[in-house]
Every structure is written in C-alpha cells, then in structure tokens.
Write a protein that holds these residues in place. Structure first.
Motif, mmCIF file in Angstrom:
data_model
loop_
_atom_site.group_PDB
_atom_site.id
_atom_site.type_symbol
_atom_site.label_atom_id
_atom_site.label_comp_id
_atom_site.label_asym_id
_atom_site.label_seq_id
_atom_site.Cartn_x
_atom_site.Cartn_y
_atom_site.Cartn_z
ATOM 1 N N UNK A 70 0.806 -1.209 0.000
ATOM 2 C CA UNK A 70 0.000 0.000 0.000
ATOM 3 C C UNK A 70 0.839 1.258 0.000
ATOM 4 N N UNK A 71 2.085 1.152 0.372
ATOM 5 C CA UNK A 71 3.003 2.297 0.306
ATOM 6 C C UNK A 71 3.591 2.315 -1.096
ATOM 7 N N UNK A 72 3.087 3.215 -1.912
ATOM 8 C CA UNK A 72 3.382 3.183 -3.351
ATOM 9 C C UNK A 72 4.870 3.217 -3.669
ATOM 10 N N UNK A 73 5.647 3.953 -2.893
ATOM 11 C CA UNK A 73 7.056 4.127 -3.235
ATOM 12 C C UNK A 73 7.974 3.106 -2.564
ATOM 13 N N UNK A 74 7.377 2.101 -1.899
ATOM 14 C CA UNK A 74 8.213 1.151 -1.167
ATOM 15 C C UNK A 74 9.094 0.343 -2.129
ATOM 16 N N UNK A 75 10.338 0.063 -1.697
ATOM 17 C CA UNK A 75 11.291 -0.648 -2.546
ATOM 18 C C UNK A 75 10.762 -2.025 -2.951
ATOM 19 N N UNK A 76 10.516 -2.198 -4.235
ATOM 20 C CA UNK A 76 9.977 -3.461 -4.718
ATOM 21 C C UNK A 76 10.990 -4.598 -4.569
ATOM 22 N N UNK A 77 12.256 -4.273 -4.651
ATOM 23 C CA UNK A 77 13.277 -5.299 -4.546
ATOM 24 C C UNK A 77 13.239 -5.969 -3.169
ATOM 25 N N UNK A 78 12.985 -5.176 -2.145
ATOM 26 C CA UNK A 78 12.903 -5.720 -0.784
ATOM 27 C C UNK A 78 11.710 -6.659 -0.652
ATOM 28 N N UNK A 79 10.573 -6.245 -1.194
ATOM 29 C CA UNK A 79 9.386 -7.100 -1.150
ATOM 30 C C UNK A 79 9.598 -8.384 -1.940
ATOM 31 N N UNK A 133 4.603 3.383 9.192
ATOM 32 C CA UNK A 133 4.757 3.231 10.628
ATOM 33 C C UNK A 133 3.494 3.673 11.371
ATOM 34 N N UNK A 134 2.764 4.591 10.779
ATOM 35 C CA UNK A 134 1.529 5.076 11.400
ATOM 36 C C UNK A 134 0.341 4.152 11.132
ATOM 37 N N UNK A 135 0.524 3.189 10.211
ATOM 38 C CA UNK A 135 -0.548 2.268 9.852
ATOM 39 C C UNK A 135 -0.752 1.261 10.987
ATOM 40 N N UNK A 136 -1.921 1.291 11.621
ATOM 41 C CA UNK A 136 -2.178 0.414 12.766
ATOM 42 C C UNK A 136 -2.097 -1.053 12.374
ATOM 43 N N UNK A 137 -2.584 -1.378 11.169
ATOM 44 C CA UNK A 137 -2.523 -2.762 10.701
ATOM 45 C C UNK A 137 -1.097 -3.253 10.586
ATOM 46 N N UNK A 138 -0.228 -2.401 10.050
ATOM 47 C CA UNK A 138 1.179 -2.780 9.912
ATOM 48 C C UNK A 138 1.836 -2.928 11.285
ATOM 49 N N UNK A 139 1.504 -2.023 12.197
ATOM 50 C CA UNK A 139 2.079 -2.100 13.543
ATOM 51 C C UNK A 139 1.679 -3.404 14.236
ATOM 52 N N UNK A 140 0.407 -3.780 14.071
ATOM 53 C CA UNK A 140 -0.060 -5.034 14.677
ATOM 54 C C UNK A 140 0.658 -6.240 14.080
ATOM 55 N N UNK A 141 0.825 -6.215 12.755
ATOM 56 C CA UNK A 141 1.511 -7.327 12.096
ATOM 57 C C UNK A 141 2.975 -7.396 12.531
ATOM 58 N N UNK A 142 3.563 -6.239 12.714
ATOM 59 C CA UNK A 142 4.970 -6.207 13.142
ATOM 60 C C UNK A 142 5.119 -6.816 14.538
#
Length: 226
Positions: A70-79, A133-142
């Motif tokens: 969902x973070x459009x600019x996130x490094x695709x190589x890492x994913x 980091x502000x995404x509650x869903x991501x924080x819960x998954x982390x």
C-alpha cells in the motif's frame, strides 16, 4: 521321573519365568531402553513445535507484504526478496525423514534463515516510511512477527537441547550398546552459529555515496623570464 521331581522342575520353571518377567523391565531400564523412548518422543514433540512456529511466521507474511504494498514508493526489490524467500522455504517438503537427514535439515535451516534475513531487511527499510509506521494494521503485524520470531528461537533452542540429550544417550556407555541393538542413531541438529549468521539482518545504509572531489590541475609553472 517321580512326581516330586516333576513338581520341583515345574516350580523352578515358574520361578525362572517370573524372574524373567520381573527382570526384563529392570534390565531394559538399566540399559537405557526406556530413556530412549522418552527422549525420542521429546525430540519429536520439539520438532513439531519448531515447524508450528515456522508455519505461523509463513502465514503472517502475505498480510505483511500486502500491507507494505500500500506504500506506493516502497522498494519493490525488498518485497520481492521476501516473497522469493518465503516461496523457497515453503517449497521444502516437510516429512519425518527431514529431521533425520543432515543434508535435508541443513537445506531447511538455510531456507528459513534466508527468510529471516529478508524479513529483517523489510523491517529496517520500513522505518523510512512514516505513513507505514503510522498504519495500525502494519504495527499489529509487526508485533505479531516479532512475537513469532521469539517463539521460533525458543522452540528451536528446545529442539537443540532435546537432540543433544538424545545424542548423549546414544553415545554413552552402556546405553550405546542398546542403541546398536535397537538401531538408535544420533540425530542431526541445528547449527546454532550458522543459523545466527544467516539470520543476521543485513547492514542497510540509505546515505548517498559521497561524490569524489575533483582536484583541479596544478597551474603550470610560468616560463622563467630572461
């Protein structure tokens, strides 16, 4: 043979049978047979827990990847590396024989270690994205991922200890004789140092490389005046 002799022989046979019946468990206990049964079950239970925790982590990854996408600019190589590492780890067929085959166990360990490294990098890279980091869903998954990694460490350490205890019994006298008679062999184990090296998160630096300074050519010496 007289009746008295027959009765005496029958009594001796009965006493001998009784001694064998009573003495057999004691002999088996003394030679470590029962301990082999106990430790073998302990190893199997520990292995099942290791697999359960690795599976728990594998089940979390698709949700983490989808959230990060969902973070459009996130490094695709890492994913991509996370997805590929998960695919490699889950492609290894987990059978009871895997834990008994040193080469297969090493391959399994390496694949899981590679996935640990890819996930560590993903978490490091995610620090660059405040919205993520502000995404509650991501924080819960982390938090779930961190808890699962801790449980994996605990389960793996228990398995290592269980295998060590079993292997000591297999090599120790006189239980090593029982091991030879009943075909109990030492079991391969996780290599702790290698696993730690494989799982270590890579060093990630987002600093741009410094541009090398251009040195101006030294001024040519003026010709000496006559």
């Amino acid at each position: 043979m007289t009746s008295t002799s027959s009765r005496l022989l029958a009594t001796v046979r009965a006493a001998t049978s009784a001694a064998l019946i009573v003495g057999a468990p004691i002999a088996l206990t003394g030679c470590g047979y029962n301990e082999f049964q106990s430790l073998d079950e302990q190893v199997n239970a520990s292995w099942s827990e290791v697999l359960s925790q690795y599976q728990r982590r594998s089940d979390l990854i698709p949700n983490i990847v989808n959230t990060v996408k969902g973070e459009a600019s996130f490094e695709q190589d890492t994913l991509t590396k996370v997805v590929e590492a998960r695919a490699k780890a889950t492609s290894i067929q987990v059978t009871p024989e895997l834990a008994r085959d040193p080469a297969a166990l090493q391959k399994f360990q390496a694949a899981q270690g590679e996935l640990s490294g890819a996930l560590s990098r993903l978490m490091v890279v995610s620090e660059r994205y405040p919205q993520l980091q502000a995404n509650q869903g991501f924080r819960d998954l982390r938090v779930q991922l961190e808890g699962t990694e801790n449980r994996i460490t605990v389960a793996r350490n228990r398995y290592i200890k269980s295998v060590q205890e079993y292997n000591v019994l297999t090599r120790r006298f006189p239980s090593n004789l029982t091991a030879k008679i009943f075909g109990y062999e030492t079991k391969p184990n996780f290599t702790v140092q290698n696993e730690a090296a494989i799982s270590a998160p890579p060093t990630v630096s987002f600093d741009k490389p410094a541009t090398p300074a251009v040195t101006a050519p030294a001024p040519s010496a003026s010709p000496a005046s006559n």
